[in-house]
Design an enzyme around this catalytic site. Structure first.
Site, PDB file in Angstrom:
ATOM      1  N   SER A   7       0.893  -1.057   0.085  1.00  0.00           N
ATOM      2  CA  SER A   7      -0.380   0.583  -0.006  1.00  0.00           C
ATOM      3  C   SER A   7       0.620   1.153  -0.368  1.00  0.00           C
ATOM      4  O   SER A   7       1.427   1.598   1.196  1.00  0.00           O
ATOM      5  CB  SER A   7      -0.872  -0.205   1.342  1.00  0.00           C
ATOM      6  OG  SER A   7      -1.461   1.421   1.240  1.00  0.00           O
ATOM      7  N   HIS A  32      -1.551  -1.238  -4.209  1.00  0.00           N
ATOM      8  CA  HIS A  32      -2.527  -0.693  -3.382  1.00  0.00           C
ATOM      9  C   HIS A  32      -2.586   0.802  -2.881  1.00  0.00           C
ATOM     10  O   HIS A  32      -1.566   1.121  -2.498  1.00  0.00           O
ATOM     11  CB  HIS A  32      -2.729  -1.514  -2.431  1.00  0.00           C
ATOM     12  CG  HIS A  32      -4.467  -1.471  -0.762  1.00  0.00           C
ATOM     13  ND1 HIS A  32      -5.359  -2.351  -1.888  1.00  0.00           N
ATOM     14  CD2 HIS A  32      -4.478  -0.839   0.053  1.00  0.00           C
ATOM     15  CE1 HIS A  32      -5.970  -1.549  -0.869  1.00  0.00           C
ATOM     16  NE2 HIS A  32      -5.968  -0.327  -0.025  1.00  0.00           N
ATOM     17  N   ASP A  34      -4.197   4.214  -1.808  1.00  0.00           N
ATOM     18  CA  ASP A  34      -6.092   4.545  -0.432  1.00  0.00           C
ATOM     19  C   ASP A  34      -6.108   5.637  -1.297  1.00  0.00           C
ATOM     20  O   ASP A  34      -5.656   6.542  -1.281  1.00  0.00           O
ATOM     21  CB  ASP A  34      -5.056   3.866   0.360  1.00  0.00           C
ATOM     22  CG  ASP A  34      -4.841   2.822   1.135  1.00  0.00           C
ATOM     23  OD1 ASP A  34      -6.050   1.718   1.066  1.00  0.00           O
ATOM     24  OD2 ASP A  34      -4.182   1.903   1.376  1.00  0.00           O
ATOM     25  N   MET A  36      -8.672   8.293   0.243  1.00  0.00           N
ATOM     26  CA  MET A  36      -9.184   8.680   1.664  1.00  0.00           C
ATOM     27  C   MET A  36     -10.435  10.099   1.206  1.00  0.00           C
ATOM     28  O   MET A  36      -9.750  11.327   0.818  1.00  0.00           O
ATOM     29  CB  MET A  36      -9.092   9.252   2.477  1.00  0.00           C
ATOM     30  CG  MET A  36      -8.590   7.744   3.184  1.00  0.00           C
ATOM     31  SD  MET A  36      -7.376   7.887   4.397  1.00  0.00           S
ATOM     32  CE  MET A  36      -6.415   5.940   4.614  1.00  0.00           C
ATOM     33  N   HIS A  65      -8.637   1.444  -3.495  1.00  0.00           N
ATOM     34  CA  HIS A  65      -9.090   1.540  -2.906  1.00  0.00           C
ATOM     35  C   HIS A  65      -9.809   2.801  -2.439  1.00  0.00           C
ATOM     36  O   HIS A  65      -9.629   3.460  -2.078  1.00  0.00           O
ATOM     37  CB  HIS A  65      -8.341   0.462  -1.447  1.00  0.00           C
ATOM     38  CG  HIS A  65      -9.841   0.905  -0.332  1.00  0.00           C
ATOM     39  ND1 HIS A  65      -8.858   0.526   1.095  1.00  0.00           N
ATOM     40  CD2 HIS A  65     -10.651   0.697  -0.409  1.00  0.00           C
ATOM     41  CE1 HIS A  65      -9.811   0.352   1.771  1.00  0.00           C
ATOM     42  NE2 HIS A  65     -11.235   0.209   1.325  1.00  0.00           N
ATOM     43  N   MET A  67     -11.988   4.642  -0.479  1.00  0.00           N
ATOM     44  CA  MET A  67     -12.601   4.946   0.734  1.00  0.00           C
ATOM     45  C   MET A  67     -13.207   6.858   0.957  1.00  0.00           C
ATOM     46  O   MET A  67     -12.960   7.578   1.434  1.00  0.00           O
ATOM     47  CB  MET A  67     -10.987   5.298   2.083  1.00  0.00           C
ATOM     48  CG  MET A  67     -11.235   3.720   2.065  1.00  0.00           C
ATOM     49  SD  MET A  67      -9.339   3.643   2.958  1.00  0.00           S
ATOM     50  CE  MET A  67      -8.004   3.611   2.365  1.00  0.00           C
ATOM     51  N   MET A 138     -11.903  -5.498   5.371  1.00  0.00           N
ATOM     52  CA  MET A 138     -10.747  -3.994   6.562  1.00  0.00           C
ATOM     53  C   MET A 138     -10.581  -5.186   7.621  1.00  0.00           C
ATOM     54  O   MET A 138     -11.541  -5.496   8.681  1.00  0.00           O
ATOM     55  CB  MET A 138     -10.750  -3.359   6.289  1.00  0.00           C
ATOM     56  CG  MET A 138     -11.435  -2.280   5.317  1.00  0.00           C
ATOM     57  SD  MET A 138     -10.410  -2.074   4.625  1.00  0.00           S
ATOM     58  CE  MET A 138      -8.955  -1.220   5.412  1.00  0.00           C
ATOM     59  N   ASP A 176      -6.685  -6.057   4.229  1.00  0.00           N
ATOM     60  CA  ASP A 176      -5.935  -5.245   4.884  1.00  0.00           C
ATOM     61  C   ASP A 176      -5.811  -4.497   5.810  1.00  0.00           C
ATOM     62  O   ASP A 176      -7.376  -4.457   5.952  1.00  0.00           O
ATOM     63  CB  ASP A 176      -6.881  -4.097   3.700  1.00  0.00           C
ATOM     64  CG  ASP A 176      -6.697  -2.603   3.145  1.00  0.00           C
ATOM     65  OD1 ASP A 176      -5.100  -2.674   3.785  1.00  0.00           O
ATOM     66  OD2 ASP A 176      -6.804  -1.765   3.055  1.00  0.00           O
TER      67      ASP A 176
HETATM   68  C1  DX5 Z   1      -6.555   1.656   5.920  1.00  0.00           C
HETATM   69  C2  DX5 Z   1      -5.700   1.298   4.567  1.00  0.00           C
HETATM   70  C3  DX5 Z   1      -4.817  -0.143   3.922  1.00  0.00           C
HETATM   71  C4  DX5 Z   1      -3.412   0.864   4.851  1.00  0.00           C
HETATM   72  C5  DX5 Z   1      -2.825  -0.348   5.405  1.00  0.00           C
HETATM   73  O1  DX5 Z   1      -7.229   2.570   5.282  1.00  0.00           O
HETATM   74  O2  DX5 Z   1      -7.068   1.062   3.346  1.00  0.00           O
HETATM   75  O3  DX5 Z   1      -4.294   0.003   2.662  1.00  0.00           O
HETATM   76  O4  DX5 Z   1      -2.280   1.443   4.113  1.00  0.00           O
HETATM   77  O5  DX5 Z   1      -1.950  -0.207   6.326  1.00  0.00           O
HETATM   78  P1  DX5 Z   1      -1.556  -1.088   6.950  1.00  0.00           P
HETATM   79  O6  DX5 Z   1      -0.737  -1.953   6.067  1.00  0.00           O
HETATM   80  O7  DX5 Z   1       0.232  -0.582   7.828  1.00  0.00           O
HETATM   81  O8  DX5 Z   1      -2.282  -1.330   8.271  1.00  0.00           O
HETATM   82 ZN    ZN Z   2      -6.415   0.011   1.824  1.00  0.00          ZN
END
Ligand code: DX5
Ligand code: ZN
Length: 219
Positions: A7, A32, A34, A36, A65, A67, A138, A176
């Site tokens: 990620s 990956h 992310d 947000m 991903h 969010m 998650m 994840d």
């Molecule tokens: C959290 C993200 C993850 C995050 C995971 O909301 O969706 O993808 O980057 O990070 P680690 O592997 O450090 O928990």
């Molecule tokens: Zn993620």
């Protein structure tokens, strides 16, 4: 074989291209990404312009991903920016609108996944599973990297593996949050085949060694 999806949330954004090349050379399968929005989750990360740049810089499979609240609004834009797969949270809109979001991604010829927060039950995938290429579970509350893996999600992962086998056997099962050398084998045992790892890969100085270690433990 198990797939590893580092990620970029834990990468160095000033040298993102080099970081990505490093994990690709080390055998990472997906990247990956992310997204947000500060509304669906209490944090803001990166979005369309960064994805676009990344698309130009790498041929890695980009696992996005989302969010974000009401992802239907942006599903096509993320495909146009270069996503290979777009994950939407089942909690982020009504069932009807989530279906619209999935259809928009499919229409762009990309893969699609649904994502579950820790408190969402396994059966929440049922209205969507027939359209999905992947289900993302998650194992932390979404919003931040570096959190502790929630062991209580293991039975849910296993339950989802059962639902996938029954309704969509080709669908992948990704986990994840807090996935590292110790928790990765537990996820695989429970039925996951794609492992997202932020801190456990990009957070380490030797990313290649980190990927090798996870691979070793999940053989
Ligand atoms: C959290 C993200 C993850 C995050 C995971 O909301 O969706 O993808 O980057 O990070 P680690 O592997 O450090 O928990
Ligand atoms: Zn993620």
């Amino acid at each position: 074989m198990i797939k590893i999806a580092p990620s970029i949330l834990a990468a160095d954004f000033c040298r993102l291209g080099a970081d990505v090349d490093e994990v690709q050379a080390a055998g990472a399968d997906y990247l990956h990404f992310d997204v947000m929005d500060g509304i669906f989750v209490p944090n803001i990360s990166v979005g369309l312009p960064v994805l676009k740049s990344l698309r130009r810089a790498t041929d890695m499979f980009l696992d996005v991903h989302l969010m974000i609240d009401r992802p239907q609004r942006y599903a096509k834009a993320f495909c146009d920016a270069g996503a290979d797969l777009v994950n939407v949270h089942v909690e982020s809109d009504t069932e009807e609108n989530i279906l619209h979001a999935l259809a928009a991604v499919k229409k762009c010829g990309r893969k699609v996944g649904v994502t579950l927060k820790p408190r969402t039950e396994a059966e929440a995938i049922l209205p969507f599973i027939e359209y999905c290429d992947l289900v993302l579970v998650m194992t932390v509350e979404p919003g931040f990297g570096g959190q502790r893996f929630m062991m209580d999600q293991l039975p849910k992962i296993n339950r989802i593996r059962g639902l996938i086998e029954r309704y969509a056997p080709r669908c992948e099962l990704e986990v994840d949050g807090g996935v590292d050398v110790d928790t990765a084998p537990l996820c695989v045992k429970a039925g996951a085949n794609v492992l997202v790892a932020g801190s456990a890969v990009f957070g380490k100085t030797d990313r290649a060694a980190a990927i090798r270690a996870i691979r070793e433990k999940t053989k």
